[in-house]
Design a protein around this motif. Structure first.
Motif, mmCIF file in Angstrom:
data_model
loop_
_atom_site.group_PDB
_atom_site.id
_atom_site.type_symbol
_atom_site.label_atom_id
_atom_site.label_comp_id
_atom_site.label_asym_id
_atom_site.label_seq_id
_atom_site.Cartn_x
_atom_site.Cartn_y
_atom_site.Cartn_z
ATOM 1 N N THR A 16 31.708 21.659 9.485
ATOM 2 C CA THR A 16 31.159 23.000 9.291
ATOM 3 C C THR A 16 32.353 23.943 9.316
ATOM 4 O O THR A 16 32.883 24.252 10.372
ATOM 5 C CB THR A 16 30.145 23.367 10.390
ATOM 6 O OG1 THR A 16 30.752 23.175 11.665
ATOM 7 C CG2 THR A 16 28.908 22.511 10.297
ATOM 8 N N GLU A 17 32.781 24.324 8.130
ATOM 9 C CA GLU A 17 33.958 25.173 8.026
ATOM 10 C C GLU A 17 33.856 25.993 6.753
ATOM 11 O O GLU A 17 33.632 25.454 5.678
ATOM 12 C CB GLU A 17 35.214 24.291 8.012
ATOM 13 C CG GLU A 17 36.495 25.085 8.129
ATOM 14 C CD GLU A 17 37.675 24.169 8.384
ATOM 15 O OE1 GLU A 17 37.663 23.459 9.401
ATOM 16 O OE2 GLU A 17 38.590 24.179 7.556
ATOM 17 N N ASP A 27 23.013 25.065 4.490
ATOM 18 C CA ASP A 27 21.663 24.788 4.968
ATOM 19 C C ASP A 27 20.816 26.049 4.794
ATOM 20 O O ASP A 27 21.304 27.090 4.354
ATOM 21 C CB ASP A 27 21.672 24.278 6.418
ATOM 22 C CG ASP A 27 22.083 25.313 7.439
ATOM 23 O OD1 ASP A 27 22.251 26.507 7.103
ATOM 24 O OD2 ASP A 27 22.256 24.922 8.614
ATOM 25 N N GLY A 28 19.552 25.975 5.098
ATOM 26 C CA GLY A 28 18.644 27.102 4.908
ATOM 27 C C GLY A 28 18.958 28.305 5.769
ATOM 28 O O GLY A 28 18.447 29.400 5.529
ATOM 29 N N ALA A 29 19.811 28.143 6.773
ATOM 30 C CA ALA A 29 20.186 29.244 7.651
ATOM 31 C C ALA A 29 21.510 29.880 7.219
ATOM 32 O O ALA A 29 22.006 30.787 7.880
ATOM 33 C CB ALA A 29 20.284 28.754 9.091
ATOM 34 N N GLY A 30 22.109 29.387 6.124
ATOM 35 C CA GLY A 30 23.347 29.957 5.619
ATOM 36 C C GLY A 30 24.621 29.317 6.141
ATOM 37 O O GLY A 30 25.717 29.735 5.787
ATOM 38 N N ARG A 31 24.497 28.299 6.956
ATOM 39 C CA ARG A 31 25.671 27.609 7.490
ATOM 40 C C ARG A 31 26.258 26.690 6.422
ATOM 41 O O ARG A 31 25.521 25.975 5.745
ATOM 42 C CB ARG A 31 25.241 26.809 8.718
ATOM 43 C CG ARG A 31 26.366 26.315 9.551
ATOM 44 C CD ARG A 31 25.821 25.908 10.909
ATOM 45 N NE ARG A 31 26.572 24.774 11.395
ATOM 46 C CZ ARG A 31 26.143 23.929 12.303
ATOM 47 N NH1 ARG A 31 24.949 24.078 12.834
ATOM 48 N NH2 ARG A 31 26.892 22.943 12.690
ATOM 49 N N ARG A 32 27.594 26.706 6.264
ATOM 50 C CA ARG A 32 28.261 25.919 5.228
ATOM 51 C C ARG A 32 28.783 24.608 5.805
ATOM 52 O O ARG A 32 29.450 24.589 6.830
ATOM 53 C CB ARG A 32 29.434 26.705 4.646
ATOM 54 C CG ARG A 32 30.127 25.997 3.491
ATOM 55 C CD ARG A 32 31.237 26.889 2.916
ATOM 56 N NE ARG A 32 31.841 26.308 1.739
ATOM 57 C CZ ARG A 32 32.901 25.490 1.767
ATOM 58 N NH1 ARG A 32 33.470 25.173 2.913
ATOM 59 N NH2 ARG A 32 33.381 25.006 0.646
ATOM 60 N N PHE A 33 28.503 23.533 5.096
ATOM 61 C CA PHE A 33 28.985 22.197 5.433
ATOM 62 C C PHE A 33 29.866 21.734 4.284
ATOM 63 O O PHE A 33 29.602 22.029 3.127
ATOM 64 C CB PHE A 33 27.818 21.216 5.606
ATOM 65 C CG PHE A 33 26.945 21.506 6.772
ATOM 66 C CD1 PHE A 33 27.042 20.749 7.931
ATOM 67 C CD2 PHE A 33 26.015 22.533 6.727
ATOM 68 C CE1 PHE A 33 26.239 21.013 9.026
ATOM 69 C CE2 PHE A 33 25.201 22.800 7.813
ATOM 70 C CZ PHE A 33 25.314 22.042 8.969
ATOM 71 N N VAL A 34 30.912 20.994 4.607
ATOM 72 C CA VAL A 34 31.803 20.460 3.571
ATOM 73 C C VAL A 34 32.101 19.002 3.885
ATOM 74 O O VAL A 34 32.230 18.620 5.047
ATOM 75 C CB VAL A 34 33.097 21.308 3.452
ATOM 76 C CG1 VAL A 34 33.925 21.237 4.711
ATOM 77 C CG2 VAL A 34 33.914 20.896 2.248
ATOM 78 N N PHE A 35 32.168 18.191 2.828
ATOM 79 C CA PHE A 35 32.518 16.785 2.989
ATOM 80 C C PHE A 35 33.986 16.610 2.671
ATOM 81 O O PHE A 35 34.470 17.045 1.621
ATOM 82 C CB PHE A 35 31.679 15.896 2.071
ATOM 83 C CG PHE A 35 32.052 14.444 2.171
ATOM 84 C CD1 PHE A 35 31.777 13.726 3.327
ATOM 85 C CD2 PHE A 35 32.691 13.798 1.135
ATOM 86 C CE1 PHE A 35 32.135 12.391 3.447
ATOM 87 C CE2 PHE A 35 33.050 12.460 1.234
ATOM 88 C CZ PHE A 35 32.768 11.760 2.395
ATOM 89 N N CYS A 36 34.706 15.976 3.579
ATOM 90 C CA CYS A 36 36.122 15.662 3.398
ATOM 91 C C CYS A 36 36.242 14.158 3.213
ATOM 92 O O CYS A 36 36.115 13.398 4.176
ATOM 93 C CB CYS A 36 36.931 16.104 4.616
ATOM 94 S SG CYS A 36 36.792 17.864 4.938
ATOM 95 N N PRO A 37 36.448 13.699 1.977
ATOM 96 C CA PRO A 37 36.562 12.260 1.747
ATOM 97 C C PRO A 37 37.834 11.706 2.369
ATOM 98 O O PRO A 37 38.759 12.463 2.677
ATOM 99 C CB PRO A 37 36.601 12.137 0.226
ATOM 100 C CG PRO A 37 36.782 13.486 -0.320
ATOM 101 C CD PRO A 37 36.570 14.488 0.769
ATOM 102 N N PRO A 38 37.882 10.404 2.543
ATOM 103 C CA PRO A 38 39.115 9.810 3.068
ATOM 104 C C PRO A 38 40.267 10.085 2.111
ATOM 105 O O PRO A 38 40.104 10.061 0.891
ATOM 106 C CB PRO A 38 38.796 8.317 3.169
ATOM 107 C CG PRO A 38 37.588 8.097 2.345
ATOM 108 C CD PRO A 38 36.866 9.407 2.237
ATOM 109 N N GLU A 51 20.115 19.937 4.387
ATOM 110 C CA GLU A 51 18.874 20.700 4.502
ATOM 111 C C GLU A 51 18.491 20.799 5.971
ATOM 112 O O GLU A 51 18.560 19.800 6.703
ATOM 113 C CB GLU A 51 17.737 20.033 3.723
ATOM 114 C CG GLU A 51 18.019 19.811 2.252
ATOM 115 C CD GLU A 51 18.141 21.085 1.429
ATOM 116 O OE1 GLU A 51 17.688 22.151 1.912
ATOM 117 O OE2 GLU A 51 18.678 21.019 0.323
ATOM 118 N N LEU A 52 18.091 21.969 6.395
ATOM 119 C CA LEU A 52 17.672 22.208 7.766
ATOM 120 C C LEU A 52 16.282 21.619 7.984
ATOM 121 O O LEU A 52 15.341 21.952 7.272
ATOM 122 C CB LEU A 52 17.677 23.713 8.040
ATOM 123 C CG LEU A 52 17.613 24.185 9.467
ATOM 124 C CD1 LEU A 52 18.770 23.647 10.293
ATOM 125 C CD2 LEU A 52 17.631 25.712 9.495
#
Length: 136
Positions: A16-17, A27-38, A51-52
């Protein structure tokens, strides 16, 4: 930056950054998630959907996808991102029974990383055109 020790889909991390580049989802609350691949994996393209769980599914998705509609929606949205198809059209293709053929044709694989508060799914496809069939 926050990551759970259990968050390692495909050997990467879900963080979460706000500023980190990479496949992201809000998510539905506006929080940003990012995937960092290997770092060593340059052979795949990735997509993330979050999704929340606390938010109800929109009525049309609930009717179309049934119980846990947002869990199922996450996979549809990840497929749409990986295949560059608008999500509403991917939903139509899913409902028409075309999802399995698209997954096979494009070598898509998925890894769930659900938590008590969020439905989370990461998908990937080969970026070099080679088809790779793996089970995650």
């Amino acid at each position: 930056m926050a990551a759970s020790p259990a968050d390692a889909p495909f050997g990467g991390l879900i963080l979460t950054e706000e500023a980190r580049p990479g496949p992201a989802s809000h998510d539905g609350a506006g929080r940003r998630f990012v995937f960092c691949p290997p770092a060593a994996d340059a052979g795949h393209l990735y997509a993330l959907d979050v999704e929340l769980r606390a938010l109800p599914a929109p009525a049309h998705l609930g009717r179309a996808l049934g119980p846990q509609a947002m869990r199922h929606w996450g996979r549809i949205e990840v497929m749409a991102k990986l295949l560059n198809i608008p999500a509403h059209l991917m939903l139509r293709r899913h409902l028409a029974g075309e999802a399995a053929a698209l997954i096979r044709a494009h070598g898509l694989t998925f890894c769930r990383a659900d938590t008590a508060t969020h439905w989370r799914i990461v998908g990937r496809r080969p970026s070099d055109g080679a088809r790779r069939y793996t089970v995650a």
